[in-house]
Design an enzyme around this catalytic site. Sequence first.
Site, PDB file in Angstrom:
ATOM      1  N   ARG A   1       0.794  -1.229   0.000  1.00  0.00           N
ATOM      2  CA  ARG A   1       0.000   0.000   0.000  1.00  0.00           C
ATOM      3  C   ARG A   1       0.825   1.276   0.000  1.00  0.00           C
ATOM      4  O   ARG A   1       0.273   2.362  -0.028  1.00  0.00           O
ATOM      5  CB  ARG A   1      -0.935   0.015   1.222  1.00  0.00           C
ATOM      6  CG  ARG A   1      -1.975  -1.097   1.186  1.00  0.00           C
ATOM      7  CD  ARG A   1      -2.817  -1.098   2.445  1.00  0.00           C
ATOM      8  NE  ARG A   1      -3.891  -2.069   2.358  1.00  0.00           N
ATOM      9  CZ  ARG A   1      -3.749  -3.371   2.602  1.00  0.00           C
ATOM     10  NH1 ARG A   1      -2.566  -3.831   2.957  1.00  0.00           N
ATOM     11  NH2 ARG A   1      -4.758  -4.203   2.501  1.00  0.00           N
TER      12      ARG A   1
ATOM     13  N   GLN B   1       2.375  -9.680  10.087  1.00  0.00           N
ATOM     14  CA  GLN B   1       1.468  -9.802   8.950  1.00  0.00           C
ATOM     15  C   GLN B   1       2.214 -10.305   7.710  1.00  0.00           C
ATOM     16  O   GLN B   1       1.594 -10.567   6.688  1.00  0.00           O
ATOM     17  CB  GLN B   1       0.827  -8.436   8.650  1.00  0.00           C
ATOM     18  CG  GLN B   1      -0.056  -7.920   9.777  1.00  0.00           C
ATOM     19  CD  GLN B   1      -0.452  -6.477   9.565  1.00  0.00           C
ATOM     20  OE1 GLN B   1       0.337  -5.561   9.784  1.00  0.00           O
ATOM     21  NE2 GLN B   1      -1.685  -6.254   9.136  1.00  0.00           N
TER      22      GLN B   1
ATOM     23  N   HIS C   1      -0.950 -14.012   9.074  1.00  0.00           N
ATOM     24  CA  HIS C   1      -1.368 -14.155   7.680  1.00  0.00           C
ATOM     25  C   HIS C   1      -0.731 -15.375   7.025  1.00  0.00           C
ATOM     26  O   HIS C   1      -0.737 -15.492   5.801  1.00  0.00           O
ATOM     27  CB  HIS C   1      -1.043 -12.889   6.888  1.00  0.00           C
ATOM     28  CG  HIS C   1      -1.919 -11.731   7.246  1.00  0.00           C
ATOM     29  ND1 HIS C   1      -1.642 -10.418   6.924  1.00  0.00           N
ATOM     30  CD2 HIS C   1      -3.108 -11.684   7.919  1.00  0.00           C
ATOM     31  CE1 HIS C   1      -2.600  -9.626   7.369  1.00  0.00           C
ATOM     32  NE2 HIS C   1      -3.495 -10.367   7.978  1.00  0.00           N
TER      33      HIS C   1
ATOM     34  N   CYS D   1      -4.054 -30.787  -5.727  1.00  0.00           N
ATOM     35  CA  CYS D   1      -3.671 -31.550  -4.537  1.00  0.00           C
ATOM     36  C   CYS D   1      -3.344 -32.987  -4.925  1.00  0.00           C
ATOM     37  O   CYS D   1      -4.110 -33.651  -5.628  1.00  0.00           O
ATOM     38  CB  CYS D   1      -4.808 -31.521  -3.522  1.00  0.00           C
ATOM     39  SG  CYS D   1      -4.497 -32.504  -2.024  1.00  0.00           S
TER      40      CYS D   1
ATOM     41  N   CYS E   1      -6.216 -35.302  -3.027  1.00  0.00           N
ATOM     42  CA  CYS E   1      -7.646 -35.315  -3.366  1.00  0.00           C
ATOM     43  C   CYS E   1      -7.967 -34.640  -4.686  1.00  0.00           C
ATOM     44  O   CYS E   1      -9.116 -34.672  -5.128  1.00  0.00           O
ATOM     45  CB  CYS E   1      -8.455 -34.671  -2.238  1.00  0.00           C
ATOM     46  SG  CYS E   1      -8.363 -32.867  -2.207  1.00  0.00           S
TER      47      CYS E   1
ATOM     48  N   ASN F   1       6.278   4.046  11.330  1.00  0.00           N
ATOM     49  CA  ASN F   1       5.788   3.866   9.966  1.00  0.00           C
ATOM     50  C   ASN F   1       5.963   5.165   9.199  1.00  0.00           C
ATOM     51  O   ASN F   1       5.684   6.252   9.724  1.00  0.00           O
ATOM     52  CB  ASN F   1       4.315   3.454   9.953  1.00  0.00           C
ATOM     53  CG  ASN F   1       3.898   2.817   8.646  1.00  0.00           C
ATOM     54  OD1 ASN F   1       4.424   1.782   8.254  1.00  0.00           O
ATOM     55  ND2 ASN F   1       2.954   3.438   7.959  1.00  0.00           N
TER      56      ASN F   1
END
Length: 258
Positions: A35, A102, A122, A155, A158, A221
Amino acid sequence: MRDGQAVAGWIADANRVTALTGAGISTDSGIPDFRGPNGLWTRNPGAQRLFTLRDYVSDPDIRREAWQIRRAHAAWTARPNAAHYALVDLEAGGRLRAVITQNIDGLHQLAGTSEDLVIEVHGSLYEVECLSCGSRFAMSDTLERVAGGDEDPACLRCGGILKAGTISFGQPLVPEVFAKARAAAADCDLFLAIGTSLSVQPVAGLLDVAKKQGAKIVILNAEPTPYDQVADAKLSEPLGTLLPRLIGGDSSRTASAG
């Protein structure tokens, strides 16, 4: 807002520091954020479809593109930077309660932060999950299949759709993992929000949890966040020099990406 000297004093006096880290801590390692002014989604808003579960499941073309992006991800060659190592120094001093991250790049662990202190809310890029049966596989093994020509690998157990073991838009957080993160936010006397936009809930709300329990709140930040006005301090200097200075670590202990 308080200056860096005051924040350094808070860190030195703290007994239990919980850090919440976002993409900004890894940009010095060569991993772009999402972002920021030059972020992936800022430059290409359409790229968000690659990270939206509904689109990923319904569109094979998006899955094929996503697998190619995973193959080329900067995390495979990135190295921890001075900000990551500063948190290792904080742990060495016995004051680190947890690193809630995150990020999916594994750089905290690579820097040397103890596995049991890192909470990956996350998920991790190093794993692959099946959306049908829940099986998990090593990302490296699945990327070998992609390199061999299987553009949308299914997968092996499956036949279901595989995706990275990370949280996509529209996919809930793992309750047990978020519970650990919430507990770490509630059990600290200083909460550091490092390189995170604090715009994604419910993770950003962990700051509220810490503040309610009486912890000091420090935001590190470069860009404004929705929580700047409730923080006890907000510092915007580059993290690679700022965090080692605040913690008192060795800022020379860093490695470049690649």
